[in-house]
Design a protein around this motif. Structure first.
Motif, mmCIF file in Angstrom:
data_model
loop_
_atom_site.group_PDB
_atom_site.id
_atom_site.type_symbol
_atom_site.label_atom_id
_atom_site.label_comp_id
_atom_site.label_asym_id
_atom_site.label_seq_id
_atom_site.Cartn_x
_atom_site.Cartn_y
_atom_site.Cartn_z
ATOM 1 N N ASP A 104 0.870 -1.168 0.000
ATOM 2 C CA ASP A 104 0.000 0.000 0.000
ATOM 3 C C ASP A 104 0.912 1.225 0.000
ATOM 4 O O ASP A 104 1.503 1.555 1.022
ATOM 5 N N LEU A 105 1.063 1.861 -1.172
ATOM 6 C CA LEU A 105 1.963 3.023 -1.294
ATOM 7 C C LEU A 105 1.196 4.298 -0.974
ATOM 8 O O LEU A 105 0.149 4.558 -1.566
ATOM 9 N N ARG A 106 1.704 5.067 -0.041
ATOM 10 C CA ARG A 106 1.079 6.358 0.300
ATOM 11 C C ARG A 106 2.059 7.480 -0.049
ATOM 12 O O ARG A 106 3.156 7.539 0.516
ATOM 13 N N ILE A 107 1.633 8.335 -0.969
ATOM 14 C CA ILE A 107 2.465 9.474 -1.358
ATOM 15 C C ILE A 107 2.081 10.674 -0.505
ATOM 16 O O ILE A 107 0.917 11.070 -0.458
ATOM 17 N N GLY A 108 3.082 11.239 0.186
ATOM 18 C CA GLY A 108 2.858 12.390 1.055
ATOM 19 C C GLY A 108 3.859 12.319 2.191
ATOM 20 O O GLY A 108 4.516 11.293 2.381
ATOM 21 N N PRO A 109 3.969 13.407 2.963
ATOM 22 C CA PRO A 109 4.902 13.375 4.098
ATOM 23 C C PRO A 109 4.548 12.208 5.029
ATOM 24 O O PRO A 109 3.388 12.028 5.410
ATOM 25 N N ALA A 110 5.561 11.422 5.389
ATOM 26 C CA ALA A 110 5.303 10.203 6.160
ATOM 27 C C ALA A 110 4.668 10.500 7.516
ATOM 28 O O ALA A 110 3.873 9.698 8.014
ATOM 29 N N ALA A 111 5.010 11.647 8.109
ATOM 30 C CA ALA A 111 4.425 11.979 9.421
ATOM 31 C C ALA A 111 2.900 12.081 9.292
ATOM 32 O O ALA A 111 2.157 11.636 10.181
ATOM 33 N N GLU A 112 2.441 12.630 8.156
ATOM 34 C CA GLU A 112 0.993 12.750 7.940
ATOM 35 C C GLU A 112 0.372 11.375 7.710
ATOM 36 O O GLU A 112 -0.720 11.083 8.210
ATOM 37 N N THR A 113 1.061 10.536 6.972
ATOM 38 C CA THR A 113 0.540 9.176 6.727
ATOM 39 C C THR A 113 0.443 8.405 8.039
ATOM 40 O O THR A 113 -0.574 7.756 8.319
ATOM 41 N N LEU A 114 1.496 8.482 8.857
ATOM 42 C CA LEU A 114 1.481 7.752 10.137
ATOM 43 C C LEU A 114 0.344 8.255 11.029
ATOM 44 O O LEU A 114 -0.268 7.473 11.760
ATOM 45 N N ALA A 115 0.063 9.551 10.959
ATOM 46 C CA ALA A 115 -0.993 10.137 11.798
ATOM 47 C C ALA A 115 -2.380 9.607 11.417
ATOM 48 O O ALA A 115 -3.318 9.708 12.215
ATOM 49 N N THR A 116 -2.516 9.052 10.208
ATOM 50 C CA THR A 116 -3.831 8.529 9.789
ATOM 51 C C THR A 116 -4.066 7.103 10.306
ATOM 52 O O THR A 116 -5.175 6.584 10.191
ATOM 53 N N LEU A 117 -3.020 6.460 10.848
ATOM 54 C CA LEU A 117 -3.186 5.061 11.284
ATOM 55 C C LEU A 117 -3.994 4.999 12.577
ATOM 56 O O LEU A 117 -3.700 5.733 13.536
ATOM 57 N N PRO A 118 -4.997 4.145 12.641
ATOM 58 C CA PRO A 118 -5.781 4.006 13.869
ATOM 59 C C PRO A 118 -4.891 3.601 15.046
ATOM 60 O O PRO A 118 -3.892 2.900 14.856
ATOM 61 N N ALA A 119 -5.265 4.024 16.254
ATOM 62 C CA ALA A 119 -4.437 3.769 17.446
ATOM 63 C C ALA A 119 -4.279 2.281 17.732
ATOM 64 O O ALA A 119 -3.326 1.875 18.392
ATOM 65 N N ASP A 120 -5.212 1.458 17.227
ATOM 66 C CA ASP A 120 -5.096 0.020 17.498
ATOM 67 C C ASP A 120 -4.336 -0.727 16.394
ATOM 68 O O ASP A 120 -4.301 -1.959 16.382
ATOM 69 N N THR A 121 -3.700 0.021 15.489
ATOM 70 C CA THR A 121 -2.860 -0.601 14.458
ATOM 71 C C THR A 121 -1.689 -1.299 15.134
ATOM 72 O O THR A 121 -1.106 -0.765 16.076
ATOM 73 N N ARG A 122 -1.345 -2.492 14.674
ATOM 74 C CA ARG A 122 -0.175 -3.191 15.223
ATOM 75 C C ARG A 122 0.857 -3.380 14.121
ATOM 76 O O ARG A 122 0.602 -4.061 13.127
ATOM 77 N N VAL A 123 2.002 -2.734 14.318
ATOM 78 C CA VAL A 123 3.096 -2.795 13.345
ATOM 79 C C VAL A 123 4.119 -3.813 13.850
ATOM 80 O O VAL A 123 4.591 -3.716 14.982
ATOM 81 N N ASP A 124 4.459 -4.783 13.016
ATOM 82 C CA ASP A 124 5.387 -5.838 13.435
ATOM 83 C C ASP A 124 6.823 -5.568 12.978
ATOM 84 O O ASP A 124 7.763 -6.086 13.561
ATOM 85 N N LEU A 125 6.944 -4.802 11.916
ATOM 86 C CA LEU A 125 8.272 -4.454 11.401
ATOM 87 C C LEU A 125 8.189 -3.076 10.774
ATOM 88 O O LEU A 125 7.279 -2.804 9.980
ATOM 89 N N ALA A 126 9.111 -2.194 11.160
ATOM 90 C CA ALA A 126 9.150 -0.848 10.561
ATOM 91 C C ALA A 126 10.570 -0.577 10.102
ATOM 92 O O ALA A 126 11.540 -1.058 10.706
ATOM 93 N N PHE A 127 10.678 0.188 9.023
ATOM 94 C CA PHE A 127 11.987 0.568 8.498
ATOM 95 C C PHE A 127 11.959 2.065 8.248
ATOM 96 O O PHE A 127 11.156 2.551 7.443
ATOM 97 N N ILE A 128 12.815 2.789 8.958
ATOM 98 C CA ILE A 128 12.894 4.253 8.820
ATOM 99 C C ILE A 128 14.103 4.586 7.960
ATOM 100 O O ILE A 128 15.248 4.282 8.324
ATOM 101 N N ASP A 129 13.853 5.213 6.797
ATOM 102 C CA ASP A 129 14.937 5.493 5.844
ATOM 103 C C ASP A 129 14.562 6.695 4.969
ATOM 104 O O ASP A 129 14.646 6.633 3.748
ATOM 105 N N ALA A 130 14.096 7.776 5.616
ATOM 106 C CA ALA A 130 13.707 8.962 4.840
ATOM 107 C C ALA A 130 14.494 10.171 5.355
ATOM 108 O O ALA A 130 15.673 10.038 5.697
#
Ligand SMILES: C[S@@+](CC[C@H](N)C(=O)[O-])C[C@H]1O[C@@H](n2cnc3c(N)ncnc32)[C@H](O)[C@@H]1O
Length: 206
Positions: A104-130
């Motif tokens: 699922d590709l989201r174009i836009g500042p990543a901080a804004e994309t992350l802010a749209t994720l529901p609080a009960d989202t569970r992330v198992d692996l994240a990679f920060i490279d921006a």
């Protein structure tokens, strides 16, 4: 030593090699992760078996290609970037690998994309490279969503060695230094700084 390390790591697949070669022709080619790091990320993905992975900084798609291919059926990768142009290359390779339906590709500042994720989202692996000045905000947004055994990977934490050169006070260097110090002192997490590529921190819940 970097040459030996690369030569003794399982090589890129023909498709991955084509992406590496295509990216090499581009002016920003240096942003692409190296293949030993890609292989490590693919292996880690297989071991972790994430249901949801998040990538901050996709570029032409090498890291997302290897993580995406290592995902189990039904798992998803949320890929964040600001560039339509660079991610159009990524899209072509995802399609060729047959994994475009799991990304699922989201174009836009990543901080804004992350802010749209529901609080009960569970992330198992994240990679920060921006953008390096955004790292701390990405970490703070991701940590509350990180599953119990989840992992946050953070790229470029050695910054070509400039991280340890106090005379280098450029904004990106200062931000990365502050990030590394912050994570080390954060009682919520453990960090292992791996000397792979340009330095890769692996962060887990304590
Ligand atoms: C180092 S490259 C990522 C390399 C990629 N992981 C790979 O394996 O080839 C950094 C990417 O971050 C993106 N970027 C920069 N600022 C961003 C922001 N605020 N939000 C999302 N993406 C951003 C850039 O467009 C660029 O594609």
């Amino acid at each position: 030593m970097a040459g030996y390390l690369a030569a003794h790591t399982t090589p890129p697949s023909p498709l991955e090699q084509r992406l590496i070669d295509e990216t090499r022709q581009m002016t920003n080619a240096g942003m692409q992760i190296g293949h030993p790091q890609a292989r490590f990320m693919a292996q880690l993905t297989r071991l972790l078996r994430p249901r949801l992975a998040v990538e901050i900084g996709t570029f032409t798609g090498y890291s997302s290609l290897v993580v995406g291919q290592a995902l189990e059926p039904g798992a998803r990768l949320l890929a964040c970037d600001v560039s339509e142009e660079w991610t159009s290359v990524a899209r072509r390779y995802w399609a060729e690998a047959g994994i475009d339906d799991r990304i699922d590709l989201r174009i836009g500042p990543a901080a804004e994309t992350l802010a749209t994720l529901p609080a009960d989202t569970r992330v198992d692996l994240a990679f920060i490279d921006a953008d390096k000045t955004g790292y701390l905000a990405y970490f703070e947004a991701l940590l509350p969503l990180l599953s119990e055994r989840g992992v946050i990977l953070v790229d470029n934490v050695l910054w070509g060695g400039r991280i340890a050169d106090d005379e280098d006070q450029r904004a990106d260097t200062v931000a990365l230094r502050a990030f590394n110090d912050h994570v080390l002192g954060d009682p919520r997490v453990d960090v292992a700084l791996l000397p792979i590529g340009d330095g890769l921190s692996m962060i887990t819940h304590r």
